[in-house]
Design an enzyme around this catalytic site. Structure first.
Site, mmCIF file in Angstrom:
data_model
loop_
_atom_site.group_PDB
_atom_site.id
_atom_site.type_symbol
_atom_site.label_atom_id
_atom_site.label_comp_id
_atom_site.label_asym_id
_atom_site.label_seq_id
_atom_site.Cartn_x
_atom_site.Cartn_y
_atom_site.Cartn_z
ATOM 1 N N LYS A 1 0.733 -1.383 0.052
ATOM 2 C CA LYS A 1 -0.056 -0.088 -0.233
ATOM 3 C C LYS A 1 0.994 1.227 -0.021
ATOM 4 O O LYS A 1 2.157 1.185 0.448
ATOM 5 C CB LYS A 1 -1.063 0.012 1.254
ATOM 6 C CG LYS A 1 -0.351 -0.255 2.691
ATOM 7 C CD LYS A 1 -0.090 1.330 3.011
ATOM 8 C CE LYS A 1 0.712 1.457 4.534
ATOM 9 N NZ LYS A 1 1.411 2.701 4.745
ATOM 10 N N SER B 1 9.556 -0.722 5.102
ATOM 11 C CA SER B 1 9.599 0.335 4.040
ATOM 12 C C SER B 1 8.431 1.484 4.116
ATOM 13 O O SER B 1 8.501 2.089 3.356
ATOM 14 C CB SER B 1 9.631 -0.375 2.680
ATOM 15 O OG SER B 1 8.482 -1.369 2.670
ATOM 16 N N ASP C 1 -2.976 -1.428 10.503
ATOM 17 C CA ASP C 1 -3.019 -1.205 9.056
ATOM 18 C C ASP C 1 -3.868 -2.400 8.746
ATOM 19 O O ASP C 1 -4.380 -2.305 7.550
ATOM 20 C CB ASP C 1 -1.877 -0.922 8.323
ATOM 21 C CG ASP C 1 -1.206 0.572 8.356
ATOM 22 O OD1 ASP C 1 -2.065 1.235 9.168
ATOM 23 O OD2 ASP C 1 0.039 0.490 8.183
#
EC number: 2.7.1.148
Length: 271
Positions: A17, A100, A137
């Site tokens: 995402k 990341s 998330d």
């Protein structure tokens, strides 16, 4: 996406995402931070092969993962909340870089939860509750596509999917700790973004590139670059001709946004 591959196994695709917008509104009484963001899945993905077994948890991964990884937590929380007793074998082929800001771990967990939900006929509403217990998330990844995300990440409002864009990614090879980045924020940094997330979403749908550039924001970008000024050298030669260039999540990946298919990774719709 689930594909049966025989012998009781299934192959799952787990998308990365981007945060097209991310701001922190303040710190909550439970210790978490209140966020608002525009989240978008892209075609970069991990692949998981899963198989339900009698007992135990077995994970084979192409990269080293901690023992308390999100896939194992998803299995544990699913069993705890549903009362189902079963084991799980997982083989993970990693393409999404760890640390990341692309949400690989959360996406992996959501892919497993979605699969288990299909197998055991668990409603989406119950899966969302389990997902929030696994990670902030994870609920978003049960939907995928484009969404307005609030709270600590557990409040997900599915929006009309954005189509017709692609991105290139710049990974500076730095593992960015989400916890450390949140601890680096001060109250003066809260609510500094434009705040017009719905307007940004509309700008994407209408292909208003100037408005996209004006309204895009990530609260962590300045903090990350202050911690890692050497990253600026790589960014100078990245994203020429892009609509906007910015960081995703709490770092360390930056993305350059392009119309249509100029970039290597395309926007992916959700359920």
């Amino acid at each position: 996406m689930v594909e049966n591959i025989g012998s009781g196994s299934a192959e799952l695709v787990s998308y990365a995402k981007l945060n097209l917008y991310l701001d922190v509104l303040g710190k909550r009484s439970d210790g978490y931070h209140e966020i608002v963001g525009l989240f978008q899945t892209i075609s970069l993905h991990d692949t998981l092969t899963v198989e339900i077994c009698d007992r135990g948890f077995y994970l084979e991964s192409s990269v080293a993962l901690p023992s308390d990884n999100t896939i194992k937590r998803a299995w544990e929380m699913f069993r705890k909340n549903t009362g189902k007793e079963f084991g799980l074998k997982v083989t993970l082929k990693k393409e999404i870089p760890v640390g990341s800001g692309l949400g690989g771990g959360s996406s992996n967990a959501a892919a497993v939860l979605r699969y288990l939900g299909e197998v055991f006929k668990i409603p989406l509403e119950d899966l969302l509750n389990i997902a929030a217990q696994v990670g902030s998330d994870v609920p978003f990844f049960l939907y995928g596509g484009t969404a307005l995300v609030r709270g600590r990440g557990e409040i997900v409002e599915k929006l009309e999917d954005i189509e017709g864009y692609s991105v290139d990614l710049f990974f500076p090879g730095i593992h960015s700790s989400t916890k450390e980045m949140y601890l680096s924020l001060t109250p003066e940094m809260y609510r500094k973004g434009p705040g017009r997330v719905e307007e940004l979403h509309r700008a994407y749908l209408e292909r208003n590139y100037e408005k996209i550039k004006e309204l895009s924001y990530n609260v962590f970008e300045k903090v990350f670059l202050e911690k890692h000024p050497e990253v600026m050298d790589g960014l100078r030669n990245f994203g020429d001709g892009s609509i906007v260039k910015m960081m995703t999540g709490s770092g360390s990946v930056f993305f350059a946004l392009y119309p249509l298919d100029k970039g290597n990774y395309s926007f992916v719709g959700g359920v």
